[in-house]
Design an enzyme around this catalytic site. Structure first.
Site, mmCIF file in Angstrom:
data_model
loop_
_atom_site.group_PDB
_atom_site.id
_atom_site.type_symbol
_atom_site.label_atom_id
_atom_site.label_comp_id
_atom_site.label_asym_id
_atom_site.label_seq_id
_atom_site.Cartn_x
_atom_site.Cartn_y
_atom_site.Cartn_z
ATOM 1 N N ASP A 261 -20.360 -26.999 23.658
ATOM 2 C CA ASP A 261 -19.440 -27.856 24.513
ATOM 3 C C ASP A 261 -18.816 -27.247 25.659
ATOM 4 O O ASP A 261 -18.950 -25.847 25.783
ATOM 5 C CB ASP A 261 -18.524 -28.278 23.471
ATOM 6 C CG ASP A 261 -19.308 -29.607 22.420
ATOM 7 O OD1 ASP A 261 -20.368 -29.763 22.910
ATOM 8 O OD2 ASP A 261 -18.833 -29.483 21.401
ATOM 9 N N TYR B 74 -22.432 -19.832 14.442
ATOM 10 C CA TYR B 74 -21.172 -19.822 15.267
ATOM 11 C C TYR B 74 -20.050 -19.289 14.677
ATOM 12 O O TYR B 74 -19.722 -19.103 13.438
ATOM 13 C CB TYR B 74 -20.569 -21.505 15.367
ATOM 14 C CG TYR B 74 -21.561 -22.125 16.278
ATOM 15 C CD1 TYR B 74 -21.261 -22.294 17.674
ATOM 16 C CD2 TYR B 74 -22.646 -22.997 15.835
ATOM 17 C CE1 TYR B 74 -22.070 -22.853 18.537
ATOM 18 C CE2 TYR B 74 -23.447 -23.525 16.662
ATOM 19 C CZ TYR B 74 -23.035 -23.619 18.086
ATOM 20 O OH TYR B 74 -23.967 -24.302 19.092
#
Length: 278
Positions: A56, A110
């Protein structure tokens, strides 16, 4: 087919995937390939192209992986010659025919660097929330996606000074899922929500608007790992390219550390100013 590892600072980009009229990491990569005449000026994307993840806006990466049909001479250092400084290729691998960087990824990792001083967050409560969110669940309440919301992440948190470093791994992720997991775990850790809030978020019923879980800020999030199970895919580090990446991000670290120091001095100065009695 050739696969490349990319590191980038996502601060100035509107995510990885191309979007109209705004800068993205993918745009920077395709512009570099056009400059190198690997991609025709009027071509949409390279043959066979795919990327491991679609980070994102504001999210950074250490090990984003892209693959496409490329000439033998296209090493990471050659790609870096045309990439902006905040996007660096640092390793590459010959990929088997039919390789797909998205579909063939077996594991993605992540890492979120959450500012959470011990005085404000209870580590045991935070870890308990992470444990409850780990494993197979339907995360329809923690993503804007309407389909394919069943995932099986593993959340692990470690304390590093005033930060909780949260590592989240899974085969794949729904949109905004990692940041909403962080947000929910933080609510539990601060005492703003009980552990029962995790059960409500994982229940089949939609959460009402006032109980919705917003995503945590994107800047502390990094795509730190992408694994592939294909034994023939062996990444080799380009030492020159890796050194270039190290220098770029070390310089950025120092610059931001200096900026933070200045802001800290201002904050301390404002607090120490004597104010007349009202």
């Amino acid at each position: 087919m050739r696969a490349f590892r990319l590191a980038y600072d996502g601060t100035d980009y509107y995510g990885f995937q191309r979007q109209p009229d705004v800068p993205t990491v993918e745009d920077a990569v395709f512009d570099a390939l056009r400059s190198l005449e690997v991609l025709d000026q009027d071509a949409d994307k390279p043959d066979g192209y795919a990327a491991a993840g679609r980070t994102d806006r504001g999210v950074s990466a250490l090990a984003q992986t892209i693959a496409f049909e490329a000439p033998d001479w296209l090493e990471p250092r050659a790609l870096n010659a045309e990439l902006p400084a905040d996007v660096r290729a640092w390793a590459s691998a010959d990929a088997p025919d039919g390789f797909h960087a998205t579909h063939h990824a077996s594991r993605r990792e992540y890492t979120y660097h959450l500012h959470a001083p011990p005085s404000s967050v209870d580590d045991e409560r935070f870890v308990a929330a992470c444990d409850a969110l780990s494993g197979p669940h339907d995360f329809h309440n923690l993503t804007p996606d309407e389909h394919n919301t069943e995932r099986a992440p593993t959340l692990e948190a470690t304390r590093d000074g005033d930060y909780l470093v949260l590592t989240v791994t899974a085969g794949g992720f729904a949109r905004e899922l990692v940041r909403r997991l962080v947000s929910l775990a933080r609510r539990v850790g601060t005492g703003d929500a009980s552990l029962e809030a995790v059960d409500r978020a994982l229940a089949p019923e939609p959460l009402p608007g006032h109980e919705g879980i917003p995503p945590a800020p994107p800047e502390p999030l990094v795509l730190t790992g992408v694994d592939y199970s294909d034994p023939d895919l062996e990444f080799e580090i380009d030492e020159q390219a890796a050194e270039s990446a190290h220098d770029v991000f070390e310089t950025r670290r120092i610059d931001r550390q200096t900026t933070a120091r200045v802001a800290g001095d201002i904050a301390a100065g404002v607090r120490s100013v004597d104010r007349p009695d009202e």
